[in-house]
Design an enzyme around this catalytic site. Structure first.
Site, short mmCIF file in Angstrom:
data_model
loop_
_atom_site.label_atom_id
_atom_site.label_comp_id
_atom_site.label_asym_id
_atom_site.label_seq_id
_atom_site.Cartn_x
_atom_site.Cartn_y
_atom_site.Cartn_z
N VAL A 61 0.85 -1.21 0.00
CA VAL A 61 0.00 0.00 0.00
C VAL A 61 0.88 1.25 0.00
O VAL A 61 0.67 2.16 -0.80
CB VAL A 61 -0.96 0.00 1.22
CG1 VAL A 61 -1.62 1.37 1.40
CG2 VAL A 61 -2.02 -1.08 1.07
N THR A 64 2.65 1.78 -3.33
CA THR A 64 1.71 2.20 -4.37
C THR A 64 1.21 3.62 -4.12
O THR A 64 1.08 4.41 -5.06
CB THR A 64 0.52 1.22 -4.42
OG1 THR A 64 1.03 -0.11 -4.66
CG2 THR A 64 -0.46 1.58 -5.53
N GLU A 65 0.97 3.95 -2.87
CA GLU A 65 0.42 5.27 -2.53
C GLU A 65 1.46 6.39 -2.65
O GLU A 65 1.16 7.44 -3.21
CB GLU A 65 -0.14 5.26 -1.10
CG GLU A 65 -1.41 4.46 -0.93
CD GLU A 65 -2.65 5.12 -1.51
OE1 GLU A 65 -2.57 6.26 -2.03
OE2 GLU A 65 -3.71 4.49 -1.46
N SER A 66 2.66 6.17 -2.09
CA SER A 66 3.60 7.29 -1.97
C SER A 66 5.04 6.98 -2.34
O SER A 66 5.89 7.86 -2.26
CB SER A 66 3.60 7.78 -0.52
OG SER A 66 4.19 6.80 0.32
N TYR A 172 -5.11 0.11 -8.98
CA TYR A 172 -4.57 0.25 -7.64
C TYR A 172 -4.52 -1.10 -6.93
O TYR A 172 -3.49 -1.49 -6.38
CB TYR A 172 -5.43 1.24 -6.84
CG TYR A 172 -5.03 1.34 -5.40
CD1 TYR A 172 -3.97 2.16 -5.00
CD2 TYR A 172 -5.69 0.61 -4.42
CE1 TYR A 172 -3.60 2.25 -3.68
CE2 TYR A 172 -5.32 0.70 -3.09
CZ TYR A 172 -4.27 1.52 -2.72
OH TYR A 172 -3.90 1.59 -1.42
#
Length: 189
Positions: A61, A64-66, A172
């Site tokens: 996560v 993928t997010e940051s 995502y």
């Protein structure tokens, strides 16, 4: 004839360099250092295990997010490593009884991971451990996922991310699950 010989040598050298580069790219060392780094590993493990989450899922996560940028700010206003929206973070802070919470605290890796894993754990509980649904809810909103479940007759056994109607959410979920798998391969030994 000389030009042809030089061209053959050049092509051969390019092929050799490509093979060497491919070999280096696929080493665990290169993958860990440049493609799948795992900073904040201790914090991720601490909160993931405390909240009964897979630490490699949490790493997926965050990647993928940051891409592990603690100061990340999305165009929509999501903040920090786990890219929490301010409204969601305020709700999570209330649930966690953090009365002194301020949105800018989301730039602190420990606070962000603590709150992000709390939210993921709440989604895990709500969606009975179904990673596809909980990740879809993390990205697209729990309300949207509940709506899709009713609209498309999905139950808690739903696993086909290709059927997610939002393209961004579909990508995502696939990215996080692929990253989770790779983190498990690289760091889970």
């Amino acid at each position: 004839m000389r030009i042809l010989t030089r061209m053959k040598i050049l092509v051969r050298n390019i092929i050799i360099l490509a093979i060497i580069a491919y070999g280096i790219y696929n080493t665990d060392w290169f993958q860990k250092k440049y493609i799948y780094p795992f900073p904040y590993q201790d914090i991720v493990y601490q909160y993931a295990l405390e909240r009964e989450l897979d630490p490699f899922l949490v790493a997926g996560v965050i990647r993928t997010e940051s891409k592990f940028d603690a100061k990340a700010l999305s165009p929509k206003g999501a903040l920090g490593l786990m890219q929490m929206m301010p409204e969601t973070a305020k709700w999570v802070a209330e649930q966690m009884e953090k009365h002194d919470f301020a949105t800018m605290q989301l730039e602190n890796p420990e606070i962000n991971i603590s709150m992000g894993t709390w939210y993921l754990a709440s989604l895990k509980k709500e969606f009975k451990g179904n990673e596809v649904l909980m990740l879809a809810a993390y990205n697209g909103g729990r309300g949207n996922v509940k709506q899709w479940m009713g609209q498309y007759s999905w139950d808690m056994s739903f696993r086909d991310s290709k059927k997610i109607p939002f393209g961004e959410t579909k990508k995502y979920v696939d990215r996080v699950l692929e990253s989770k798998k790779r983190y498990q391969e690289l760091y889970g030994r």
